[in-house]
Design a protein around this motif. Structure first.
Motif, PDB file in Angstrom:
ATOM      1  N   GLY A  87       0.668  -1.046   0.030  1.00  0.00           N
ATOM      2  CA  GLY A  87      -0.105  -0.062   0.005  1.00  0.00           C
ATOM      3  C   GLY A  87       0.790   1.393  -0.019  1.00  0.00           C
ATOM      4  N   VAL A  88       2.185   1.417   0.589  1.00  0.00           N
ATOM      5  CA  VAL A  88       2.941   2.471   0.835  1.00  0.00           C
ATOM      6  C   VAL A  88       4.318   1.916  -0.007  1.00  0.00           C
ATOM      7  CG1 VAL A  88       4.112   4.155   2.214  1.00  0.00           C
ATOM      8  CG2 VAL A  88       1.726   3.318   2.832  1.00  0.00           C
ATOM      9  N   ASP A  89       4.604   2.610  -0.913  1.00  0.00           N
ATOM     10  CA  ASP A  89       6.060   2.379  -1.384  1.00  0.00           C
ATOM     11  C   ASP A  89       7.151   3.510  -0.641  1.00  0.00           C
ATOM     12  OD1 ASP A  89       8.558   2.293  -2.975  1.00  0.00           O
ATOM     13  OD2 ASP A  89       7.489   2.195  -4.969  1.00  0.00           O
ATOM     14  N   TRP A  90       7.821   2.855   0.531  1.00  0.00           N
ATOM     15  CA  TRP A  90       8.622   3.735   1.443  1.00  0.00           C
ATOM     16  C   TRP A  90       9.662   4.252   0.625  1.00  0.00           C
ATOM     17  CZ3 TRP A  90       5.999   4.864   5.586  1.00  0.00           C
ATOM     18  CH2 TRP A  90       5.054   3.984   5.969  1.00  0.00           C
ATOM     19  N   GLU A  91      10.322   3.512  -0.332  1.00  0.00           N
ATOM     20  CA  GLU A  91      11.268   4.003  -0.996  1.00  0.00           C
ATOM     21  C   GLU A  91      11.055   5.262  -1.842  1.00  0.00           C
ATOM     22  OE1 GLU A  91      14.518   2.538  -4.459  1.00  0.00           O
ATOM     23  OE2 GLU A  91      13.410   1.154  -3.443  1.00  0.00           O
ATOM     24  N   ALA A  92       9.739   5.043  -2.695  1.00  0.00           N
ATOM     25  CA  ALA A  92       9.167   6.243  -3.292  1.00  0.00           C
ATOM     26  C   ALA A  92       9.161   7.621  -2.376  1.00  0.00           C
ATOM     27  CB  ALA A  92       8.082   5.862  -4.180  1.00  0.00           C
ATOM     28  N   ARG A 130       8.194  22.912  -6.473  1.00  0.00           N
ATOM     29  CA  ARG A 130       7.263  22.044  -7.167  1.00  0.00           C
ATOM     30  C   ARG A 130       7.128  20.824  -6.174  1.00  0.00           C
ATOM     31  NH1 ARG A 130       7.372  18.736 -12.972  1.00  0.00           N
ATOM     32  NH2 ARG A 130       5.435  17.441 -12.611  1.00  0.00           N
ATOM     33  N   ILE A 131       6.040  20.349  -5.736  1.00  0.00           N
ATOM     34  CA  ILE A 131       5.769  19.378  -4.571  1.00  0.00           C
ATOM     35  C   ILE A 131       5.797  18.053  -5.448  1.00  0.00           C
ATOM     36  CG2 ILE A 131       4.708  18.552  -2.776  1.00  0.00           C
ATOM     37  CD1 ILE A 131       6.295  21.252  -2.212  1.00  0.00           C
ATOM     38  N   VAL A 132       6.700  17.247  -4.992  1.00  0.00           N
ATOM     39  CA  VAL A 132       6.393  15.755  -5.587  1.00  0.00           C
ATOM     40  C   VAL A 132       5.814  14.677  -4.805  1.00  0.00           C
ATOM     41  CG1 VAL A 132       7.741  13.672  -6.244  1.00  0.00           C
ATOM     42  CG2 VAL A 132       8.572  16.017  -6.853  1.00  0.00           C
ATOM     43  N   GLY A 133       4.806  14.093  -5.034  1.00  0.00           N
ATOM     44  CA  GLY A 133       4.044  13.387  -3.872  1.00  0.00           C
ATOM     45  C   GLY A 133       4.578  11.852  -3.336  1.00  0.00           C
ATOM     46  N   GLY A 134       4.830  11.218  -4.295  1.00  0.00           N
ATOM     47  CA  GLY A 134       5.338   9.766  -3.838  1.00  0.00           C
ATOM     48  C   GLY A 134       4.337   8.859  -3.384  1.00  0.00           C
ATOM     49  N   SER A 135       2.993   9.167  -3.521  1.00  0.00           N
ATOM     50  CA  SER A 135       1.833   8.437  -3.349  1.00  0.00           C
ATOM     51  C   SER A 135       1.740   7.280  -4.114  1.00  0.00           C
ATOM     52  CB  SER A 135       0.680   9.126  -2.997  1.00  0.00           C
ATOM     53  OG  SER A 135       1.064   9.974  -2.193  1.00  0.00           O
ATOM     54  N   THR A 136       1.469   6.142  -3.673  1.00  0.00           N
ATOM     55  CA  THR A 136       0.952   4.846  -4.530  1.00  0.00           C
ATOM     56  C   THR A 136      -0.588   4.994  -5.043  1.00  0.00           C
ATOM     57  OG1 THR A 136      -0.049   3.854  -2.519  1.00  0.00           O
ATOM     58  CG2 THR A 136       2.248   3.386  -3.076  1.00  0.00           C
ATOM     59  N   ILE A 137      -0.966   4.206  -5.802  1.00  0.00           N
ATOM     60  CA  ILE A 137      -2.438   4.255  -6.256  1.00  0.00           C
ATOM     61  C   ILE A 137      -3.240   4.195  -5.087  1.00  0.00           C
ATOM     62  CG2 ILE A 137      -4.137   2.880  -7.510  1.00  0.00           C
ATOM     63  CD1 ILE A 137      -1.917   2.660  -9.678  1.00  0.00           C
ATOM     64  N   THR A 138      -3.070   3.080  -4.156  1.00  0.00           N
ATOM     65  CA  THR A 138      -3.715   2.936  -2.986  1.00  0.00           C
ATOM     66  C   THR A 138      -3.925   4.222  -1.977  1.00  0.00           C
ATOM     67  OG1 THR A 138      -3.070   0.592  -3.188  1.00  0.00           O
ATOM     68  CG2 THR A 138      -4.510   1.337  -1.341  1.00  0.00           C
ATOM     69  N   GLN A 139      -2.630   4.825  -1.853  1.00  0.00           N
ATOM     70  CA  GLN A 139      -2.799   6.104  -1.107  1.00  0.00           C
ATOM     71  C   GLN A 139      -3.578   7.376  -1.754  1.00  0.00           C
ATOM     72  OE1 GLN A 139       1.687   5.908  -0.656  1.00  0.00           O
ATOM     73  NE2 GLN A 139       1.110   7.192   0.856  1.00  0.00           N
ATOM     74  N   GLU A 159      -4.215   9.081   6.005  1.00  0.00           N
ATOM     75  CA  GLU A 159      -4.171   8.637   4.570  1.00  0.00           C
ATOM     76  C   GLU A 159      -3.439   7.105   4.695  1.00  0.00           C
ATOM     77  OE1 GLU A 159      -1.148   9.344   0.991  1.00  0.00           O
ATOM     78  OE2 GLU A 159      -2.691  10.951   1.483  1.00  0.00           O
ATOM     79  N   ILE A 160      -2.500   7.018   5.341  1.00  0.00           N
ATOM     80  CA  ILE A 160      -1.737   5.823   5.605  1.00  0.00           C
ATOM     81  C   ILE A 160      -2.392   4.757   6.201  1.00  0.00           C
ATOM     82  CG2 ILE A 160       0.697   4.814   6.554  1.00  0.00           C
ATOM     83  CD1 ILE A 160       2.073   7.337   5.896  1.00  0.00           C
ATOM     84  N   VAL A 161      -2.872   5.127   7.435  1.00  0.00           N
ATOM     85  CA  VAL A 161      -3.822   3.995   7.949  1.00  0.00           C
ATOM     86  C   VAL A 161      -4.889   3.440   7.156  1.00  0.00           C
ATOM     87  CG1 VAL A 161      -5.515   3.781   9.771  1.00  0.00           C
ATOM     88  CG2 VAL A 161      -3.405   5.258  10.174  1.00  0.00           C
ATOM     89  N   LEU A 162      -5.712   4.201   6.296  1.00  0.00           N
ATOM     90  CA  LEU A 162      -6.590   4.232   5.438  1.00  0.00           C
ATOM     91  C   LEU A 162      -6.263   2.971   4.234  1.00  0.00           C
ATOM     92  CD1 LEU A 162      -8.903   7.347   5.344  1.00  0.00           C
ATOM     93  CD2 LEU A 162      -9.383   4.889   6.457  1.00  0.00           C
ATOM     94  N   THR A 163      -4.967   3.510   3.782  1.00  0.00           N
ATOM     95  CA  THR A 163      -4.087   2.829   2.634  1.00  0.00           C
ATOM     96  C   THR A 163      -3.783   1.415   3.203  1.00  0.00           C
ATOM     97  OG1 THR A 163      -2.989   4.874   1.744  1.00  0.00           O
ATOM     98  CG2 THR A 163      -2.054   2.572   1.525  1.00  0.00           C
TER      99      THR A 163
END
Length: 251
Positions: A87-92, A130-139, A159-163
């Motif tokens: 659900g979370v790509d920690w590296e991204a 410019r802000i880069v998100g790094g969020s996955t599709i699930t996030q 968001e992470i809990v719900l992910t």
């Protein structure tokens, strides 16, 4: 002291009630197609307020009626490890954090240089980093379906809990299906079917690889690219995503 404890207890009860509400909605999403998302409703309200009209184009289509080209393009563009992470790509996320920190540092340096040259600063206003998100599709799904668009640490934590809850209660295929049917692709344009008809006058099941790649590239800034259909960046980036699609793994 009793008053403080009472307020703490009420806050805990409210928090548990909110989490129960979220869990119930996620459980329903396993079998019931969401009719709208929090983000869609807020956008519809904004458009109605600013333009005096309700603009909302959306048509739900099941997973099998969405072109595999679009599924692969979105995964290649937004979340290359979608089928493998929890659900979370920690590296991204770490890379996004580093890019954002560097962008903010560069913005601060530009502001300092402009401060030393007030006449030049007046002619050229400072650019926001410019802000880069790094969020996955699930996030992204958790944020769009259930949460507001505000950027705070508390909302990011929720968001992470719900992910993780989405990943535990829904299959990867169902997550991708809901995401593709609800994500924004222009002002008042939501979901793959509405986007395919809006931009290419065809069904989402008929999208070619390049058409799908163009739609995928629009996702971070859909309203911006809607106004710039002949953008050189859009065409170039779409070609890059189209080349990556063969490596995208579908759930």
């Amino acid at each position: 002291m009793k008053g403080v404890l009472r307020w703490i207890l009420l806050a805990l009860i409210a928090g548990l009630a909110l989490e129960f509400f979220f869990l119930t909605r996620i459980a329903l999403m396993a079998t019931v197609d969401p009719q709208s998302t929090t983000f869609q409703r807020s956008e519809a309200f904004r458009i109605a307020r600013d333009k005096g009209q309700l603009r909302w184009s959306e048509q739900w289509v099941p997973y099998e009626r969405i072109s595999d080209n679009l599924k692969r393009a979105v995964i290649a563009s937004e979340d290359g490890s979608f089928t493998n992470h929890d659900g979370v790509d920690w590296e991204a996320l770490e890379k996004a954090w580093q890019k954002n920190a560097k962008a903010e540092e560069q913005a601060a340096q530009r502001a300092a240089r402009a401060g030393a040259r007030p006449q030049a600063a007046a002619r050229a206003p400072a650019r926001a980093p410019r802000i880069v998100g790094g969020s996955t599709i699930t996030q992204q799904l958790a944020k769009n379906v259930l949460l507001s668009g505000e950027r705070t640490l508390l909302r990011k934590g929720q968001e992470i809990v719900l992910t993780f809850e989405l990943e535990q209660m829904l299959s990867k295929q169902r997550i991708l299906e809901i995401y593709l049917n609800s994500v924004e692709w222009g002002e008042g344009v939501f979901g793959a079917e509405a986007a395919a008809r809006h931009y290419f006058r065809k069904s989402a099941s008929q999208l070619t690889a390049y058409e799908a790649a163009r739609l995928a590239v629009m996702l971070p800034r859909p309203k911006y690219f809607e106004k710039l259909p002949n953008s050189g960046y859009l065409a170039s980036r779409a070609s890059t995503i189209a080349a990556r699609m063969r490596d995208a793994e579908l759930p």
